[in-house]
Motif scaffolding. Structure first.
Motif, PDB file in Angstrom:
ATOM      1  N   SER A  83       0.829  -1.201   0.000  1.00 52.69           N
ATOM      2  CA  SER A  83       0.000   0.000   0.000  1.00 52.69           C
ATOM      3  C   SER A  83       0.869   1.258   0.000  1.00 52.69           C
ATOM      4  O   SER A  83       0.630   2.208  -0.756  1.00 52.69           O
ATOM      5  CB  SER A  83      -0.902  -0.042   1.228  1.00 52.69           C
ATOM      6  OG  SER A  83      -1.767   1.028   1.229  1.00 52.69           O
ATOM      7  N   VAL A  84       1.921   1.272   0.851  1.00 51.17           N
ATOM      8  CA  VAL A  84       2.817   2.428   0.924  1.00 51.17           C
ATOM      9  C   VAL A  84       3.545   2.636  -0.395  1.00 51.17           C
ATOM     10  O   VAL A  84       3.676   3.760  -0.880  1.00 51.17           O
ATOM     11  CB  VAL A  84       3.833   2.227   2.075  1.00 51.17           C
ATOM     12  CG1 VAL A  84       5.060   3.100   1.875  1.00 51.17           C
ATOM     13  CG2 VAL A  84       3.208   2.560   3.393  1.00 51.17           C
ATOM     14  N   TYR A  85       3.997   1.531  -1.003  1.00 43.99           N
ATOM     15  CA  TYR A  85       4.762   1.676  -2.252  1.00 43.99           C
ATOM     16  C   TYR A  85       3.888   2.220  -3.372  1.00 43.99           C
ATOM     17  O   TYR A  85       4.349   2.995  -4.214  1.00 43.99           O
ATOM     18  CB  TYR A  85       5.371   0.334  -2.645  1.00 43.99           C
ATOM     19  CG  TYR A  85       6.327   0.442  -3.806  1.00 43.99           C
ATOM     20  CD1 TYR A  85       7.578   1.011  -3.626  1.00 43.99           C
ATOM     21  CD2 TYR A  85       5.987  -0.005  -5.070  1.00 43.99           C
ATOM     22  CE1 TYR A  85       8.463   1.134  -4.682  1.00 43.99           C
ATOM     23  CE2 TYR A  85       6.862   0.112  -6.130  1.00 43.99           C
ATOM     24  CZ  TYR A  85       8.102   0.676  -5.931  1.00 43.99           C
ATOM     25  OH  TYR A  85       8.966   0.804  -6.970  1.00 43.99           O
ATOM     26  N   SER A  86       2.610   1.825  -3.386  1.00 47.77           N
ATOM     27  CA  SER A  86       1.759   2.331  -4.461  1.00 47.77           C
ATOM     28  C   SER A  86       1.435   3.810  -4.256  1.00 47.77           C
ATOM     29  O   SER A  86       1.135   4.514  -5.224  1.00 47.77           O
ATOM     30  CB  SER A  86       0.480   1.514  -4.546  1.00 47.77           C
ATOM     31  OG  SER A  86      -0.249   1.650  -3.356  1.00 47.77           O
ATOM     32  N   HIS A  87       1.508   4.303  -3.005  1.00 45.00           N
ATOM     33  CA  HIS A  87       1.246   5.723  -2.763  1.00 45.00           C
ATOM     34  C   HIS A  87       2.492   6.574  -2.939  1.00 45.00           C
ATOM     35  O   HIS A  87       2.427   7.660  -3.503  1.00 45.00           O
ATOM     36  CB  HIS A  87       0.704   5.919  -1.342  1.00 45.00           C
ATOM     37  CG  HIS A  87      -0.749   5.662  -1.217  1.00 45.00           C
ATOM     38  ND1 HIS A  87      -1.685   6.643  -1.275  1.00 45.00           N
ATOM     39  CD2 HIS A  87      -1.423   4.510  -1.049  1.00 45.00           C
ATOM     40  CE1 HIS A  87      -2.894   6.118  -1.155  1.00 45.00           C
ATOM     41  NE2 HIS A  87      -2.758   4.819  -1.011  1.00 45.00           N
ATOM     42  N   ARG A  88       3.651   6.089  -2.406  1.00 43.34           N
ATOM     43  CA  ARG A  88       4.824   6.953  -2.296  1.00 43.34           C
ATOM     44  C   ARG A  88       5.948   6.586  -3.255  1.00 43.34           C
ATOM     45  O   ARG A  88       6.925   7.309  -3.354  1.00 43.34           O
ATOM     46  CB  ARG A  88       5.361   6.918  -0.850  1.00 43.34           C
ATOM     47  CG  ARG A  88       4.346   7.330   0.195  1.00 43.34           C
ATOM     48  CD  ARG A  88       4.063   8.819   0.151  1.00 43.34           C
ATOM     49  NE  ARG A  88       5.250   9.592   0.404  1.00 43.34           N
ATOM     50  CZ  ARG A  88       5.694   9.948   1.602  1.00 43.34           C
ATOM     51  NH1 ARG A  88       5.003   9.593   2.662  1.00 43.34           N
ATOM     52  NH2 ARG A  88       6.775  10.641   1.756  1.00 43.34           N
ATOM     53  N   GLU A  89       5.859   5.419  -3.914  1.00 37.41           N
ATOM     54  CA  GLU A  89       6.876   4.990  -4.891  1.00 37.41           C
ATOM     55  C   GLU A  89       8.258   4.825  -4.282  1.00 37.41           C
ATOM     56  O   GLU A  89       9.266   4.973  -4.968  1.00 37.41           O
ATOM     57  CB  GLU A  89       6.958   5.980  -6.060  1.00 37.41           C
ATOM     58  CG  GLU A  89       5.735   5.958  -6.961  1.00 37.41           C
ATOM     59  CD  GLU A  89       5.688   4.747  -7.869  1.00 37.41           C
ATOM     60  OE1 GLU A  89       6.736   4.435  -8.470  1.00 37.41           O
ATOM     61  OE2 GLU A  89       4.642   4.098  -7.942  1.00 37.41           O
ATOM     62  N   LEU A  96       9.801   7.698   4.488  1.00 37.24           N
ATOM     63  CA  LEU A  96       8.460   7.411   5.011  1.00 37.24           C
ATOM     64  C   LEU A  96       8.396   7.814   6.478  1.00 37.24           C
ATOM     65  O   LEU A  96       8.341   6.961   7.361  1.00 37.24           O
ATOM     66  CB  LEU A  96       8.155   5.921   4.853  1.00 37.24           C
ATOM     67  CG  LEU A  96       8.293   5.349   3.447  1.00 37.24           C
ATOM     68  CD1 LEU A  96       8.213   3.853   3.488  1.00 37.24           C
ATOM     69  CD2 LEU A  96       7.215   5.911   2.554  1.00 37.24           C
TER      70      LEU A  96
ATOM     71  N   LYS B 166      -8.351  -1.517  -3.070  1.00 41.09           N
ATOM     72  CA  LYS B 166      -8.246  -0.193  -3.687  1.00 41.09           C
ATOM     73  C   LYS B 166      -9.234   0.775  -3.038  1.00 41.09           C
ATOM     74  O   LYS B 166     -10.370   0.425  -2.770  1.00 41.09           O
ATOM     75  CB  LYS B 166      -8.552  -0.312  -5.180  1.00 41.09           C
ATOM     76  CG  LYS B 166      -7.466  -1.016  -5.957  1.00 41.09           C
ATOM     77  CD  LYS B 166      -6.585   0.011  -6.661  1.00 41.09           C
ATOM     78  CE  LYS B 166      -5.544  -0.644  -7.535  1.00 41.09           C
ATOM     79  NZ  LYS B 166      -4.396  -1.143  -6.787  1.00 41.09           N
ATOM     80  N   ARG B 167      -8.761   2.003  -2.802  1.00 39.74           N
ATOM     81  CA  ARG B 167      -9.656   3.027  -2.273  1.00 39.74           C
ATOM     82  C   ARG B 167     -10.623   3.471  -3.368  1.00 39.74           C
ATOM     83  O   ARG B 167     -10.307   3.436  -4.563  1.00 39.74           O
ATOM     84  CB  ARG B 167      -8.867   4.238  -1.798  1.00 39.74           C
ATOM     85  CG  ARG B 167      -7.881   3.949  -0.708  1.00 39.74           C
ATOM     86  CD  ARG B 167      -8.594   3.501   0.567  1.00 39.74           C
ATOM     87  NE  ARG B 167      -7.703   3.456   1.703  1.00 39.74           N
ATOM     88  CZ  ARG B 167      -6.889   2.430   1.951  1.00 39.74           C
ATOM     89  NH1 ARG B 167      -6.861   1.395   1.145  1.00 39.74           N
ATOM     90  NH2 ARG B 167      -6.115   2.442   3.002  1.00 39.74           N
TER      91      ARG B 167
END
Lengths: 101, 169
Positions: A83-89, A96, B166-167
């Motif tokens: 989840s973090v990687y998909s948001h922050r790359e 982080l 997914k949100r």
């Protein structure tokens, strides 16, 4: 000369040190999680060694509990990581730090 | 014989652990972790914990490592995404020393206990560490903790699904 419990305890302590060092010094979130697994595994080794020394199987039961906790922890940790990687790359734990007070 | 097996697999476990924290590539680290976990399983066999050794290989080296490798490959990390390790040597040395002192203290406490324990002869060792022995202990004295473990797994499953979905926005 046979292997005594102290040998296992020393090995367990060394593996714990290596894992703790990985948790503190590495910056890659995946490798930090793997080092956590190392620490849990060394604790399991100490459980089983004490179990053999005492002739009591309670240590084996605690080892099974510990494996369960490790599995749950890895599942949640890796889900957070994805989840973090998909948001922050990034997986750099120095980047982080949005929760830093 | 037992001594030789212990030292060989203790060295393998230690080497695997050191490789885990020194590789840059997470896939190499994961495979080194498999080496450590397998060597620990052999040490469990030496400690007469046969059932635990099988569980270690099935759950740790099987399920958890597959989860790690799957995640690493799922993320499809670019090489430049791995080049952020700290270059500060003094930070690494001080981290190592801090951990060493802390764990050395607790290990010395455990070592004293271990010296006391090594004089105790184990009373009855038949059935020790077998499926039957562990199962009897697990399902009589530790039935409630065992059932609570299933709640932990359930919470973990629900949590993972909620985190990973997914949100809407």
């Amino acid at each position: 000369m046979s292997v005594s419990i102290e040998h296992y305890l020393i090995l367990s302590a060394i593996l714990f040190v290596v894992g703790a060092y990985g948790v503190i010094a590495r910056k890659n979130l995946i490798i930090v999680l793997m080092s956590l697994e190392l620490m849990l595994n060394s604790a399991n080794l100490a459980f089983v060694a004490f179990s053999k020394a005492l002739g009591d199987m309670t240590g084996h039961v605690f080892m099974i509990m510990s494996i369960t906790v490790a599995a749950a922890e890895v599942a949640v940790g890796l889900a957070l990581l994805v989840s973090v990687y998909s948001h922050r790359e990034t997986l750099d734990i120095d980047v982080l730090k949005i929760l830093k007070g | 014989m037992e001594t030789v097996v212990f030292y060989v697999f203790a060295a393998l476990a230690l080497a695997g652990a050191l490789l885990v924290i020194s590789f840059k590539n997470p896939v190499s680290s994961a495979l080194s972790l498999v080496l450590t976990l397998f060597s620990t399983a052999v040490l469990f066999v030496l400690l007469l914990a046969h059932f635990i050794a099988v569980i270690q290989i099935l759950v740790y080296a099987g399920a958890i490592m597959v989860l790690f490798l799957f995640t690493v490959m799922f993320l499809n990390l670019k090489p430049e995404a791995l080049k952020f390790e700290s270059k500060h040597l003094h930070f690494k040395v001080s981290a190592l020393l801090a951990v060493l002192f802390l764990v050395g203290y607790f290990a010395s406490l455990g070592f004293k206990k271990g010296l006391l324990l090594s004089n105790i002869g184990a009373s009855n060792m038949d059935g020790f560490g077998t499926v039957e022995g562990v199962g009897t202990t697990l399902f009589t004295d530790y039935l409630l903790p065992f059932e609570l473990t299933s709640i932990l797994i359930l919470v973990a499953i629900i949590g993972v699904v909620v985190i990973a979905k997914k949100r809407a926005n």
